[in-house]
Design an enzyme around this catalytic site. Sequence first.
Site, mmCIF file in Angstrom:
data_model
loop_
_atom_site.group_PDB
_atom_site.id
_atom_site.type_symbol
_atom_site.label_atom_id
_atom_site.label_comp_id
_atom_site.label_asym_id
_atom_site.label_seq_id
_atom_site.Cartn_x
_atom_site.Cartn_y
_atom_site.Cartn_z
ATOM 1 N N ALA A 59 -45.706 33.049 -127.566
ATOM 2 C CA ALA A 59 -46.186 34.050 -126.596
ATOM 3 C C ALA A 59 -45.112 35.098 -126.371
ATOM 4 C CB ALA A 59 -46.524 33.385 -125.262
ATOM 5 N N TYR A 124 -47.713 40.801 -117.912
ATOM 6 C CA TYR A 124 -47.634 39.495 -118.586
ATOM 7 C C TYR A 124 -48.828 38.618 -118.172
ATOM 8 C CZ TYR A 124 -46.136 34.649 -119.308
ATOM 9 O OH TYR A 124 -46.090 33.318 -119.656
HETATM 10 N N1 LIG Z 1 -41.361 30.045 -119.761
HETATM 11 C C1 LIG Z 1 -42.088 29.837 -118.676
HETATM 12 O O1 LIG Z 1 -41.573 29.765 -117.563
HETATM 13 C C2 LIG Z 1 -43.580 29.673 -118.797
HETATM 14 C C3 LIG Z 1 -44.310 29.450 -117.619
HETATM 15 C C4 LIG Z 1 -45.689 29.262 -117.716
HETATM 16 C C5 LIG Z 1 -46.306 29.304 -118.953
HETATM 17 N N2 LIG Z 1 -45.574 29.551 -120.059
HETATM 18 C C6 LIG Z 1 -46.268 29.601 -121.349
HETATM 19 O O2 LIG Z 1 -45.845 28.478 -122.092
HETATM 20 C C7 LIG Z 1 -45.855 28.815 -123.486
HETATM 21 C C8 LIG Z 1 -44.505 28.475 -124.088
HETATM 22 O O3 LIG Z 1 -43.519 29.231 -123.412
HETATM 23 P P1 LIG Z 1 -41.975 29.074 -123.740
HETATM 24 O O4 LIG Z 1 -41.264 29.016 -122.445
HETATM 25 O O5 LIG Z 1 -41.764 28.005 -124.741
HETATM 26 O O6 LIG Z 1 -41.706 30.494 -124.369
HETATM 27 P P2 LIG Z 1 -40.479 31.011 -125.245
HETATM 28 O O7 LIG Z 1 -39.344 30.050 -125.171
HETATM 29 O O8 LIG Z 1 -40.257 32.420 -124.865
HETATM 30 O O9 LIG Z 1 -41.065 30.936 -126.713
HETATM 31 C C9 LIG Z 1 -42.068 31.805 -127.132
HETATM 32 C C10 LIG Z 1 -41.983 31.872 -128.635
HETATM 33 O O10 LIG Z 1 -42.977 32.819 -129.078
HETATM 34 C C11 LIG Z 1 -42.389 33.579 -130.105
HETATM 35 N N3 LIG Z 1 -42.975 34.894 -130.281
HETATM 36 C C12 LIG Z 1 -42.946 35.951 -129.451
HETATM 37 N N4 LIG Z 1 -43.532 37.014 -130.026
HETATM 38 C C13 LIG Z 1 -43.919 36.619 -131.265
HETATM 39 C C14 LIG Z 1 -44.567 37.247 -132.347
HETATM 40 N N5 LIG Z 1 -44.933 38.539 -132.297
HETATM 41 N N6 LIG Z 1 -44.814 36.527 -133.452
HETATM 42 C C15 LIG Z 1 -44.447 35.234 -133.545
HETATM 43 N N7 LIG Z 1 -43.822 34.582 -132.564
HETATM 44 C C16 LIG Z 1 -43.562 35.269 -131.425
HETATM 45 C C17 LIG Z 1 -40.941 33.747 -129.690
HETATM 46 O O11 LIG Z 1 -40.203 34.060 -130.822
HETATM 47 P P3 LIG Z 1 -38.752 34.716 -130.710
HETATM 48 O O12 LIG Z 1 -37.878 33.580 -130.271
HETATM 49 O O13 LIG Z 1 -38.489 35.190 -132.086
HETATM 50 O O14 LIG Z 1 -38.864 35.810 -129.689
HETATM 51 C C18 LIG Z 1 -40.629 32.364 -129.126
HETATM 52 O O15 LIG Z 1 -40.138 31.489 -130.118
HETATM 53 C C19 LIG Z 1 -46.241 30.290 -123.563
HETATM 54 O O16 LIG Z 1 -47.637 30.378 -123.791
HETATM 55 C C20 LIG Z 1 -45.950 30.818 -122.183
HETATM 56 O O17 LIG Z 1 -46.763 31.919 -121.854
HETATM 57 C C21 LIG Z 1 -44.219 29.713 -120.023
#
Ligand SMILES: NC(=O)c1ccc[n+]([C@@H]2O[C@H](COP(=O)([O-])OP(=O)(O)OC[C@H]3O[C@@H](n4cnc5c(N)ncnc54)[C@H](OP(=O)(O)O)[C@@H]3O)[C@@H](O)[C@H]2O)c1
Length: 309
Positions: A59, A124
């Site tokens: 994401a 977002y």
């Molecule tokens: N983090 C939070 O607090 C939170 C809270 C609620 C829900 N969520 C949801 O939980 C899920 C996992 O979140 P997370 O915290 O693991 O997020 P994260 O650590 O930011 O990881 C997101 C991944 O998506 C990849 N990504 C972004 N743009 C991309 C693209 N154009 N093509 C391919 N890959 C891409 C990023 O790659 P790069 O590393 O190369 O940028 C990253 O590896 C997401 O759906 C998020 O919306 C997160």
Amino acid sequence: MKVLLTGREGQLGRTLVESVPEGIELIATGRSELDLSDGSACGVAVAELRPDWVLNAGAYTAVDRAESEPELADAVNAGAPGAFARALAKTGGRLLQVSTDFVFNGAQGSPYRPEQALDPLGVYGATKAAGEMAALALPGARVLRTSWVYGPVGKNFCLTMLRLHAAKAAAGEPLGVVADQVGCPTATHTLAAACWRAIGADSAVGSTNTATNASAANEGPMILHWSDAGAASWYDFAVAIGELGVAAGLLDRAAVVRPLSTADYPTPAQRPSYSLLDCTASRVALGLEPLQWRAALAQVLEQVAAQGP
Ligand SMILES: NC(=O)c1ccc[n+]([C@@H]2O[C@H](COP(=O)([O-])OP(=O)(O)OC[C@H]3O[C@@H](n4cnc5c(N)ncnc54)[C@H](OP(=O)(O)O)[C@@H]3O)[C@@H](O)[C@H]2O)c1
């Protein structure tokens, strides 16, 4: 069962890779294999690989930057699940779309149930809400919302606070943290276990699950909520990171944490002031017992300590 995972390098993605259940053929993709902003590439990946499930953990998660990059945020967060859903409708596969508490406005002051109306405050949240709708156009798709995700690697509040505790304590300065936004921290290892359950699999590591119900993928609700148990402000979370960071041997001492108001710490994106997710029905559907968030935090800090400097 063949699973196409996106976001392999992300916080959740890495934990999903580490906890892949037996019997799953995992095709884990990161940005270099599959660009989520390219809808046609997402469609081609499904058509060629024909997965039973797409687990879309990738994401655009930069909440503040999204305010100035709405097209890119929308392409990744809404375009990709839409493309997956359309392609999976042709191949007969299914989609688990991971989503966020930021789809709610935070105004109701009590935990949000899965079926409640969405009202995101920022770009977002709006793009993630659009992604949910796009995913749910596919019969049999699942949306799993979570909140305040952190783990032992990646960019997250917990690891940032560990660094700030060390720096501020050494400088004899207080650490200011927002105290009027309430939600629930969620560790990647409990979240990964919930994701695997949501597609009908059982991870080898994860939460304190004792139940054996793996039928959530077929009979469960379309929208699931998963967070660790309890509630916290960012201030509470920061205090706990200091205390438990000392206990885990990661900090010599914790900094004094000072509560700030949201008004003291302006950000480009507005955030919900109260975004607790009501996970009651989802915990039953998934057959998982939650960990209280401090217990989950202690486990993450043990993992950080085990990784070494
Ligand atoms: N983090 C939070 O607090 C939170 C809270 C609620 C829900 N969520 C949801 O939980 C899920 C996992 O979140 P997370 O915290 O693991 O997020 P994260 O650590 O930011 O990881 C997101 C991944 O998506 C990849 N990504 C972004 N743009 C991309 C693209 N154009 N093509 C391919 N890959 C891409 C990023 O790659 P790069 O590393 O190369 O940028 C990253 O590896 C997401 O759906 C998020 O919306 C997160």
